[in-house]
Design an enzyme around this catalytic site. Structure first.
Site, PDB file in Angstrom:
ATOM      1  N   ASN A  74      32.633   9.843  38.793  1.00  0.00           N
ATOM      2  CA  ASN A  74      32.980   9.123  37.562  1.00  0.00           C
ATOM      3  C   ASN A  74      32.200   9.612  36.352  1.00  0.00           C
ATOM      4  OD1 ASN A  74      30.963   7.772  39.282  1.00  0.00           O
ATOM      5  ND2 ASN A  74      30.705   6.408  37.536  1.00  0.00           N
ATOM      6  N   THR A  80      43.952 -16.269  47.764  1.00  0.00           N
ATOM      7  CA  THR A  80      45.340 -16.195  47.312  1.00  0.00           C
ATOM      8  C   THR A  80      45.528 -14.968  46.443  1.00  0.00           C
ATOM      9  OG1 THR A  80      45.451 -18.597  47.320  1.00  0.00           O
ATOM     10  CG2 THR A  80      47.141 -17.449  46.051  1.00  0.00           C
ATOM     11  N   SER A 100      41.292   1.445  42.505  1.00  0.00           N
ATOM     12  CA  SER A 100      41.222   0.396  41.487  1.00  0.00           C
ATOM     13  C   SER A 100      42.376   0.561  40.502  1.00  0.00           C
ATOM     14  CB  SER A 100      39.887   0.540  40.746  1.00  0.00           C
ATOM     15  OG  SER A 100      39.756  -0.470  39.778  1.00  0.00           O
ATOM     16  N   THR A 112      35.021  -2.356  43.647  1.00  0.00           N
ATOM     17  CA  THR A 112      33.657  -2.714  44.059  1.00  0.00           C
ATOM     18  C   THR A 112      33.713  -3.589  45.314  1.00  0.00           C
ATOM     19  OG1 THR A 112      32.863  -2.551  41.791  1.00  0.00           O
ATOM     20  CG2 THR A 112      31.536  -3.872  43.312  1.00  0.00           C
ATOM     21  N   GLN A 114      38.373   7.357  40.911  1.00  0.00           N
ATOM     22  CA  GLN A 114      38.638   8.283  39.797  1.00  0.00           C
ATOM     23  C   GLN A 114      39.641   9.368  40.178  1.00  0.00           C
ATOM     24  OE1 GLN A 114      37.470   8.035  36.673  1.00  0.00           O
ATOM     25  NE2 GLN A 114      36.019   6.358  36.986  1.00  0.00           N
ATOM     26  N   CYS A 132      28.137   2.511  33.033  1.00  0.00           N
ATOM     27  CA  CYS A 132      27.109   1.665  33.658  1.00  0.00           C
ATOM     28  C   CYS A 132      25.733   2.024  33.129  1.00  0.00           C
ATOM     29  CB  CYS A 132      27.098   1.846  35.167  1.00  0.00           C
ATOM     30  SG  CYS A 132      28.710   1.667  35.895  1.00  0.00           S
TER      31      CYS A 132
HETATM   32  N1  PLP Z   1      33.887   3.730  41.962  1.00  0.00           N
HETATM   33  C1  PLP Z   1      34.013   4.532  40.905  1.00  0.00           C
HETATM   34  C2  PLP Z   1      33.907   6.001  41.071  1.00  0.00           C
HETATM   35  C3  PLP Z   1      34.231   3.976  39.636  1.00  0.00           C
HETATM   36  O1  PLP Z   1      34.345   4.780  38.574  1.00  0.00           O
HETATM   37  C4  PLP Z   1      34.326   2.575  39.518  1.00  0.00           C
HETATM   38  C5  PLP Z   1      34.501   1.934  38.179  1.00  0.00           C
HETATM   39  O2  PLP Z   1      33.757   2.218  37.258  1.00  0.00           O
HETATM   40  C6  PLP Z   1      34.218   1.784  40.661  1.00  0.00           C
HETATM   41  C7  PLP Z   1      33.997   2.397  41.871  1.00  0.00           C
HETATM   42  C8  PLP Z   1      34.347   0.285  40.607  1.00  0.00           C
HETATM   43  O3  PLP Z   1      35.680  -0.087  40.352  1.00  0.00           O
HETATM   44  P1  PLP Z   1      36.051  -1.588  39.884  1.00  0.00           P
HETATM   45  O4  PLP Z   1      35.877  -1.612  38.398  1.00  0.00           O
HETATM   46  O5  PLP Z   1      37.480  -1.792  40.299  1.00  0.00           O
HETATM   47  O6  PLP Z   1      35.121  -2.498  40.601  1.00  0.00           O
END
Ligand code: PLP
Length: 372
Positions: A149, A232, A194, A70, A177, A315
């Site tokens: 996702n 850091t 991520s 994010t 993803q 979400c």
């Molecule tokens: N983008 C996608 C397609 C995701 O599935 C997610 C997580 O649900 C994110 C971004 C955000 O990732 P993070 O949990 O590392 O902030």
């Protein structure tokens, strides 16, 4: 509990936990300090950086660790439009992006930026003609995700990046993803990933940056990451991300074949009366997003408490709002509310999939008044 929510997060790999252990229990040095311990931590971070770059699989870029994907996405979008010159103040994105992209664009819109949100077809895919028609010299950035996702469809990222470059725009790909699951095509200038989606720890992401495409900083301070991202670094989290990326690279074929087997087991043999949401051909097979007309999916999830699966997305779940992705592929509220997302991967066994899908299927039939 059977865990079938691999798009929300993935279990930490034992190899990752082992790699992190010394950095949790013994080694506490600040990786940015010049002591011997600090240099040791810094060296471990640089190994991890290479491992993540290797899993991304593209040349010509560097990688900055962030606190999440994010953050990487916020940074890429805000930092790119801030750097844009020649009056470029437009972002082209897609209605089915993750909230990290859409909400950032919404916010920028309130600051005077111009946002174009492209629709997708009933298969969840972008039309390249539509992308082309939206592009001109006013566009600073094109932001499109690789693997969705919610419904798992795969966008043609290489082609979209080429179209963006034709008009002098940069391309951001949310590959959260996709990393370790499908190949990341060459073309994007910025790639967000991520750790916790590839059996790494939560609380760490990264932005891959093609040489010469640095966004302006989002987080100001010590400039620890290439002078453009401050804070850091956590050796524990970086080492965990690196170990997860290395494992994903090493197990790529094995993981792929396993997911294909699970897809065949879950999809074709058991859920014959369900309709798959999104493209059947351009999709990642660890995501089975399906609907059964008339089903109350929220009730179904409540009825099968010891299987972790999801409504459209983690979400959207619980918010009471039907998923924006399902709406974008043309589903009305009742169809969206009759959809579930089943996600599996490396540590899911065939027996678990058969057991869970049988239970989901039987509960759905009961709910519909059919004999189970
Ligand atoms: N983008 C996608 C397609 C995701 O599935 C997610 C997580 O649900 C994110 C971004 C955000 O990732 P993070 O949990 O590392 O902030």
């Amino acid at each position: 509990m059977i865990y079938l929510d691999y798009q929300a997060t993935t279990p930490l790999a034992p190899e990752v936990a082992a790699a992190m252990q010394p950095w949790i229990e013994e080694k506490f040095a600040n990786p940015h300090s010049p002591s011997r311990w600090g240099r040791e931590a810094d060296a471990a971070i640089e190994v991890a950086r290479k491992q993540v770059i290797q899993a991304i699989g593209l040349d010509g870029g560097s990688l900055a660790f962030t606190g999440s994907a994010t953050e990487a996405i916020n940074w890429a979008i805000k930092g790119t439009v801030e750097r844009a010159t020649n009056g470029r103040n437009r972002i082209v994105t897609v209605e089915t992006e993750h909230a990290a992209v859409l909400d950032t664009c919404d916010w920028l819109e309130t600051r005077g930026y111009d946002i174009v949100r492209l629709p997708v077809g009933p298969d969840g895919l972008l039309s390249l003609d539509q992308v082309k028609a939206a592009l001109d010299e006013r566009v600073a950035l094109v932001a499109v995700m690789l693997v969705n996702n919610e419904i798992g469809v795969i966008q043609p990222i290489g082609e979209i990046a080429a179209l963006a470059h034709d008009v002098g725009a940069l391309m951001l790909c949310d590959a959260v993803q996709g990393l370790g699951r499908v190949e990341i095509p060459d073309g994007p200038d910025l790639i967000a990933v991520s750790a916790h989606k590839i059996h790494g720890p939560k609380g760490i992401g990264a932005l891959w940056i093609r040489r010469g495409s640095d966004p302006m900083p989002l987080i100001h301070g010590g400039g620890q990451e290439m002078g453009i991202r401050s804070g850091t670094l956590s050796p524990m989290l970086c080492v965990g991300f690196g170990a997860a990326a290395k494992l994903a690279s090493e197990r790529r074929e094995e993981d792929h074949e396993h997911v294909e087997d699970l897809w065949i087991t879950a999809g074709s043999s058991l859920m014959t009366d369900w309709i798959i949401n999104g493209s059947m051909t351009q999709r990642y097979h660890g995501n089975l997003n399906v609907r059964w007309p008339g089903l109350d999916a929220s009730r179904l999830i409540g009825e099968i408490r010891d299987v972790a699966f999801s409504l459209g997305s983690a979400c959207a779940s619980g918010s009471g709002r039907p998923s924006h992705v399902l709406r974008a592929i043309g589903l009305g509220d009742p169809e969206a509310r009759s959809s579930v997302r089943i996600g599996f991967g490396r540590y899911t066994t065939t027996e678990e999939v058969i057991d869970a899908v049988n239970r989901i299927d039987a509960a759905a039939r009961l709910q519909q008044g059919w004999a189970a």
